[in-house]
Design an enzyme around this catalytic site. Sequence first.
Site, PDB file in Angstrom:
ATOM      1  NE  ARG A   6      43.792 -38.714  -9.387  1.00  0.00           N
ATOM      2  CZ  ARG A   6      44.879 -39.472  -9.347  1.00  0.00           C
ATOM      3  NH1 ARG A   6      44.813 -40.743  -9.729  1.00  0.00           N
ATOM      4  NH2 ARG A   6      46.035 -38.974  -8.937  1.00  0.00           N
ATOM      5  CE  LYS A  31      44.735 -36.460 -11.930  1.00  0.00           C
ATOM      6  NZ  LYS A  31      45.185 -35.196 -11.291  1.00  0.00           N
ATOM      7  CG  HIS A  82      40.159 -35.100  -4.874  1.00  0.00           C
ATOM      8  ND1 HIS A  82      40.405 -35.917  -5.957  1.00  0.00           N
ATOM      9  CD2 HIS A  82      41.369 -34.554  -4.563  1.00  0.00           C
ATOM     10  CE1 HIS A  82      41.676 -35.858  -6.293  1.00  0.00           C
ATOM     11  NE2 HIS A  82      42.290 -35.050  -5.456  1.00  0.00           N
ATOM     12  NE  ARG A 128      43.628 -38.884  -5.102  1.00  0.00           N
ATOM     13  CZ  ARG A 128      44.334 -39.907  -5.588  1.00  0.00           C
ATOM     14  NH1 ARG A 128      43.801 -41.122  -5.599  1.00  0.00           N
ATOM     15  NH2 ARG A 128      45.553 -39.729  -6.054  1.00  0.00           N
ATOM     16  CG  HIS A 139      49.838 -38.784  -4.872  1.00  0.00           C
ATOM     17  ND1 HIS A 139      49.752 -38.599  -3.504  1.00  0.00           N
ATOM     18  CD2 HIS A 139      48.634 -38.395  -5.367  1.00  0.00           C
ATOM     19  CE1 HIS A 139      48.565 -38.117  -3.198  1.00  0.00           C
ATOM     20  NE2 HIS A 139      47.876 -37.986  -4.315  1.00  0.00           N
ATOM     21  CE1 TYR A 173      45.765 -36.263   1.535  1.00  0.00           C
ATOM     22  CE2 TYR A 173      47.528 -37.294   0.277  1.00  0.00           C
ATOM     23  CZ  TYR A 173      46.269 -36.743   0.335  1.00  0.00           C
ATOM     24  OH  TYR A 173      45.515 -36.644  -0.804  1.00  0.00           O
TER      25      TYR A 173
END
Length: 242
Positions: A93, A118, A188, A191, A214, A223
């Site tokens: 990110r 995150k 993104h 990404r 994730h 995906y």
Amino acid sequence: LHLEQQRGCSVATRNQRLAAIHAFVRFVGERSPEHLPWCTQIRTIPFKKTSSPTMSYMDKTEMDTMLDTPNTATKQGFRDYALLLFLYNTGARADEAARVTIANLELGRSPAVTIAGKRGKIRLCPLWTLTANTLSTLIAGRPSSQSVFLNCRGQRLTRFGVHALVKRYALKASQTVSSLCSKQVSTHTIRHTTAVHLLRAGVDINTIRAWLGHVSLDTTNIYAEVDLEMKAQALAHCEIFT
């Protein structure tokens, strides 16, 4: 809510307002038990289903064109190339790339980078030989406490700076590859591109989940769905010639 539908409010706007109403009646129910039946009735009003936005990503030619765009003969152009390559390699990110320090890099026999994601989640992401060599040149002679990607004043590049850089090179690359003109390219998008390209290269979905940081595999599964859709389209195209 019925009035909003008549006025032509978007589904997103309707759901946002309904969420506010739900929060209000929850507040009322916690403090006024006599209104619980009314609150329960209001909270049973369902959210309107919305279609998921189409996930945007670049094909190999588009990504390669972006990487070829910076003028690597200049100091800033080389940094820009290194950053774009780093984003594509790691799927990081914007804020993750901005926070990477030289101490986070391991450029030895098994090159990798430690990324703080995150909620403070740490992940170790492998680096391609090309990425490792490029970063080695970029950080040569600099202290380990320094950020990898610096602005023209020698300060840490911010996530806004990363976003602006990607937008600038996407616009330049679109002059060479016309298909980029119809895409809103962001960090993104790169990404997403990383994930789709890894999947098509045969990397399993669980490894991609760890690669991107994730929390849930459900997030990464989008995906796989995209790739299956692309394969179905290719199959349908082949059927035309049979």
